[in-house]
Scaffold this motif. Sequence first.
Motif, PDB file in Angstrom:
ATOM      1  N   ALA A  52       0.816  -1.211   0.000  1.00  0.00           N
ATOM      2  CA  ALA A  52       0.000   0.000   0.000  1.00  0.00           C
ATOM      3  C   ALA A  52       0.854   1.266   0.000  1.00  0.00           C
ATOM      4  CB  ALA A  52      -0.939   0.005   1.205  1.00  0.00           C
ATOM      5  N   ARG A  53       2.138   1.128   0.322  1.00  0.00           N
ATOM      6  CA  ARG A  53       3.034   2.288   0.374  1.00  0.00           C
ATOM      7  C   ARG A  53       3.703   2.580  -0.961  1.00  0.00           C
ATOM      8  NH1 ARG A  53       7.504   1.263   4.540  1.00  0.00           N
ATOM      9  NH2 ARG A  53       8.172   3.211   3.589  1.00  0.00           N
ATOM     10  N   LEU A  54       3.500   1.737  -1.951  1.00  0.00           N
ATOM     11  CA  LEU A  54       4.188   1.943  -3.221  1.00  0.00           C
ATOM     12  C   LEU A  54       3.879   3.313  -3.813  1.00  0.00           C
ATOM     13  CD1 LEU A  54       3.669  -1.488  -5.022  1.00  0.00           C
ATOM     14  CD2 LEU A  54       5.810  -0.613  -4.054  1.00  0.00           C
ATOM     15  N   THR A  55       4.916   3.917  -4.371  1.00  0.00           N
ATOM     16  CA  THR A  55       4.744   5.163  -5.102  1.00  0.00           C
ATOM     17  C   THR A  55       4.188   4.895  -6.494  1.00  0.00           C
ATOM     18  OG1 THR A  55       6.682   6.037  -3.935  1.00  0.00           O
ATOM     19  CG2 THR A  55       5.938   7.239  -5.898  1.00  0.00           C
ATOM     20  N   ALA A  56       4.673   3.810  -7.114  1.00  0.00           N
ATOM     21  CA  ALA A  56       4.281   3.503  -8.486  1.00  0.00           C
ATOM     22  C   ALA A  56       4.578   2.040  -8.784  1.00  0.00           C
ATOM     23  CB  ALA A  56       5.029   4.400  -9.475  1.00  0.00           C
ATOM     24  N   ILE A  57       3.964   1.574  -9.863  1.00  0.00           N
ATOM     25  CA  ILE A  57       4.256   0.272 -10.446  1.00  0.00           C
ATOM     26  C   ILE A  57       4.657   0.522 -11.896  1.00  0.00           C
ATOM     27  CG2 ILE A  57       3.326  -2.011 -11.036  1.00  0.00           C
ATOM     28  CD1 ILE A  57       1.255  -1.570  -8.759  1.00  0.00           C
ATOM     29  N   TRP A  58       5.728  -0.135 -12.335  1.00  0.00           N
ATOM     30  CA  TRP A  58       6.242   0.088 -13.692  1.00  0.00           C
ATOM     31  C   TRP A  58       6.337  -1.271 -14.390  1.00  0.00           C
ATOM     32  CZ3 TRP A  58       9.863  -1.011 -17.327  1.00  0.00           C
ATOM     33  CH2 TRP A  58      10.138  -0.037 -18.313  1.00  0.00           C
ATOM     34  N   ILE A  59       5.638  -1.427 -15.514  1.00  0.00           N
ATOM     35  CA  ILE A  59       5.546  -2.705 -16.219  1.00  0.00           C
ATOM     36  C   ILE A  59       6.200  -2.583 -17.590  1.00  0.00           C
ATOM     37  CG2 ILE A  59       3.973  -4.457 -17.133  1.00  0.00           C
ATOM     38  CD1 ILE A  59       3.927  -4.270 -14.085  1.00  0.00           C
ATOM     39  N   SER A  60       7.203  -3.414 -17.845  1.00  0.00           N
ATOM     40  CA  SER A  60       7.949  -3.312 -19.107  1.00  0.00           C
ATOM     41  C   SER A  60       7.132  -3.755 -20.309  1.00  0.00           C
ATOM     42  CB  SER A  60       9.241  -4.125 -19.026  1.00  0.00           C
ATOM     43  OG  SER A  60       8.961  -5.516 -18.886  1.00  0.00           O
ATOM     44  N   HIS A  61       6.341  -4.819 -20.159  1.00  0.00           N
ATOM     45  CA  HIS A  61       5.486  -5.305 -21.238  1.00  0.00           C
ATOM     46  C   HIS A  61       4.466  -6.258 -20.633  1.00  0.00           C
ATOM     47  CE1 HIS A  61       8.529  -8.460 -20.932  1.00  0.00           C
ATOM     48  NE2 HIS A  61       7.780  -9.264 -21.669  1.00  0.00           N
ATOM     49  N   LEU A  62       3.505  -6.687 -21.434  1.00  0.00           N
ATOM     50  CA  LEU A  62       2.337  -7.355 -20.883  1.00  0.00           C
ATOM     51  C   LEU A  62       2.381  -8.868 -20.955  1.00  0.00           C
ATOM     52  CD1 LEU A  62      -0.476  -4.914 -22.052  1.00  0.00           C
ATOM     53  CD2 LEU A  62       0.815  -4.952 -19.898  1.00  0.00           C
ATOM     54  N   HIS A  63       3.506  -9.478 -21.256  1.00  0.00           N
ATOM     55  CA  HIS A  63       3.617 -10.925 -21.132  1.00  0.00           C
ATOM     56  C   HIS A  63       3.450 -11.308 -19.663  1.00  0.00           C
ATOM     57  CE1 HIS A  63       5.989 -11.321 -25.156  1.00  0.00           C
ATOM     58  NE2 HIS A  63       4.685 -11.224 -25.341  1.00  0.00           N
ATOM     59  N   ALA A  64       2.835 -12.478 -19.436  1.00  0.00           N
ATOM     60  CA  ALA A  64       2.427 -12.857 -18.083  1.00  0.00           C
ATOM     61  C   ALA A  64       3.590 -12.903 -17.104  1.00  0.00           C
ATOM     62  CB  ALA A  64       1.722 -14.209 -18.112  1.00  0.00           C
ATOM     63  N   ASP A  65       4.771 -13.314 -17.566  1.00  0.00           N
ATOM     64  CA  ASP A  65       5.898 -13.436 -16.643  1.00  0.00           C
ATOM     65  C   ASP A  65       6.460 -12.082 -16.220  1.00  0.00           C
ATOM     66  OD1 ASP A  65       6.858 -13.135 -19.269  1.00  0.00           O
ATOM     67  OD2 ASP A  65       8.682 -14.288 -18.892  1.00  0.00           O
ATOM     68  N   ALA A 145       7.063  -3.027 -25.805  1.00  0.00           N
ATOM     69  CA  ALA A 145       7.941  -3.344 -24.681  1.00  0.00           C
ATOM     70  C   ALA A 145       8.921  -2.207 -24.462  1.00  0.00           C
ATOM     71  CB  ALA A 145       8.706  -4.642 -24.936  1.00  0.00           C
ATOM     72  N   TYR A 146       9.324  -2.032 -23.198  1.00  0.00           N
ATOM     73  CA  TYR A 146      10.165  -0.906 -22.826  1.00  0.00           C
ATOM     74  C   TYR A 146      11.282  -1.343 -21.880  1.00  0.00           C
ATOM     75  CZ  TYR A 146       6.228   1.658 -24.703  1.00  0.00           C
ATOM     76  OH  TYR A 146       5.246   2.116 -25.539  1.00  0.00           O
ATOM     77  N   GLY A 147      12.418  -0.699 -22.033  1.00  0.00           N
ATOM     78  CA  GLY A 147      13.465  -0.755 -21.035  1.00  0.00           C
ATOM     79  C   GLY A 147      13.352   0.461 -20.143  1.00  0.00           C
ATOM     80  N   LEU A 148      13.962   0.378 -18.982  1.00  0.00           N
ATOM     81  CA  LEU A 148      13.854   1.429 -17.967  1.00  0.00           C
ATOM     82  C   LEU A 148      15.231   1.937 -17.565  1.00  0.00           C
ATOM     83  CD1 LEU A 148      12.276   2.989 -15.682  1.00  0.00           C
ATOM     84  CD2 LEU A 148      12.629   0.944 -14.267  1.00  0.00           C
ATOM     85  N   ARG A 149      15.319   3.249 -17.387  1.00  0.00           N
ATOM     86  CA  ARG A 149      16.486   3.839 -16.747  1.00  0.00           C
ATOM     87  C   ARG A 149      16.010   4.642 -15.549  1.00  0.00           C
ATOM     88  NH1 ARG A 149      21.942   5.243 -18.367  1.00  0.00           N
ATOM     89  NH2 ARG A 149      22.788   6.803 -16.943  1.00  0.00           N
ATOM     90  N   ALA A 150      16.596   4.362 -14.394  1.00  0.00           N
ATOM     91  CA  ALA A 150      16.269   5.077 -13.161  1.00  0.00           C
ATOM     92  C   ALA A 150      17.494   5.855 -12.713  1.00  0.00           C
ATOM     93  CB  ALA A 150      15.841   4.094 -12.075  1.00  0.00           C
ATOM     94  N   ASP A 151      17.333   7.153 -12.504  1.00  0.00           N
ATOM     95  CA  ASP A 151      18.415   8.025 -12.052  1.00  0.00           C
ATOM     96  C   ASP A 151      18.001   8.703 -10.763  1.00  0.00           C
ATOM     97  OD1 ASP A 151      20.608   8.393 -14.340  1.00  0.00           O
ATOM     98  OD2 ASP A 151      18.651   8.225 -15.313  1.00  0.00           O
ATOM     99  N   CYS A 152      18.928   8.740  -9.809  1.00  0.00           N
ATOM    100  CA  CYS A 152      18.634   9.366  -8.528  1.00  0.00           C
ATOM    101  C   CYS A 152      19.924   9.866  -7.892  1.00  0.00           C
ATOM    102  CB  CYS A 152      17.936   8.370  -7.603  1.00  0.00           C
ATOM    103  SG  CYS A 152      17.434   9.062  -6.023  1.00  0.00           S
ATOM    104  N   GLN A 153      20.050  11.163  -7.782  1.00  0.00           N
ATOM    105  CA  GLN A 153      21.154  11.784  -7.052  1.00  0.00           C
ATOM    106  C   GLN A 153      22.518  11.253  -7.495  1.00  0.00           C
ATOM    107  OE1 GLN A 153      18.719  10.989  -3.240  1.00  0.00           O
ATOM    108  NE2 GLN A 153      20.052  12.697  -2.665  1.00  0.00           N
ATOM    109  N   GLY A 154      22.691  11.148  -8.811  1.00  0.00           N
ATOM    110  CA  GLY A 154      23.978  10.751  -9.362  1.00  0.00           C
ATOM    111  C   GLY A 154      24.183   9.273  -9.572  1.00  0.00           C
ATOM    112  N   SER A 155      23.226   8.437  -9.177  1.00  0.00           N
ATOM    113  CA  SER A 155      23.306   6.995  -9.403  1.00  0.00           C
ATOM    114  C   SER A 155      22.304   6.588 -10.475  1.00  0.00           C
ATOM    115  CB  SER A 155      23.011   6.223  -8.117  1.00  0.00           C
ATOM    116  OG  SER A 155      24.001   6.490  -7.136  1.00  0.00           O
ATOM    117  N   ALA A 156      22.667   5.568 -11.264  1.00  0.00           N
ATOM    118  CA  ALA A 156      21.806   5.168 -12.374  1.00  0.00           C
ATOM    119  C   ALA A 156      21.719   3.649 -12.475  1.00  0.00           C
ATOM    120  CB  ALA A 156      22.324   5.741 -13.684  1.00  0.00           C
TER     121      ALA A 156
END
Length: 250
Positions: A52-65, A145-156
């Motif tokens: 319930a505390r999640l900020t977000a959910i991020w889904i790369s693509h819709l295959h079941a796995d 389908a998508y790849g993700l890049r997460a950046d935060c305070q100089g870390s990626a």
Amino acid sequence: MPLSLTVLGTASPHPRPGRPCSGYLLRGGGAEVWVDAGTGTFAELQRHTDPARLTAIWISHLHADHSADLLAAAYAYAFGGMAPAAPIAVYAPQDCAQRLAAFFGRPDVGFLRGVFDFRPLYDGHIVQHWNLRLAARAVAHGTEAYGLRADCQGSALAYSGDTGPCDALTELAARADVFLCEADLDEHRDGEQVHLTPEDAGRVAREAGVRELLITHVGPTLTRETAAARAEAVFGRGTSAAREGEARGI
């Protein structure tokens, strides 16, 4: 620490005992994001945070796995006493809400709006949650389908999702501290380019200049140890295989 990654599941294409399908908990900049909701990962998510505390959910693509446990989450939020304070943002391909509604036999998605706020991904999609920046690139998987890049305070962190070799993946991973990359195939079959071999993963990591390669989504014809070793032979730098329950700072 700016970013941390907790591995919830790595199996492909189906869950195994003690090994759910693809899923990760990404924390950074005050945000908590469930990245991919593969079969079995919702239970593992509860070991590490209150869903319930999640900020977000991020889904790369819709295959079941990579997405099936959105159904488990919907039941938990709507009927299981885990209702979030506000609908949780779900960044996913366009048809995600409709597919989830179909599991309930519903022709519309309105009944889901109390728990999920669906926001379609697209190539170049960028969103900021506090100090955590999430950027998506379309990758080659024979479906949206998508790849993700997460950046935060100089870390990626870069995450491949499921993909064949493509320029977008190398661009996404450029100079990332950790590259979480699938290595599903022992070898390419019949010219298909919708997954990566360990050698492909190592090549992308080398060309992108990443600091560390973390292999995941290893298919049933490979072991994690073999896949990591083969990828490292091409990458030439530190390579390991993601394992369930593992948490690391980035």
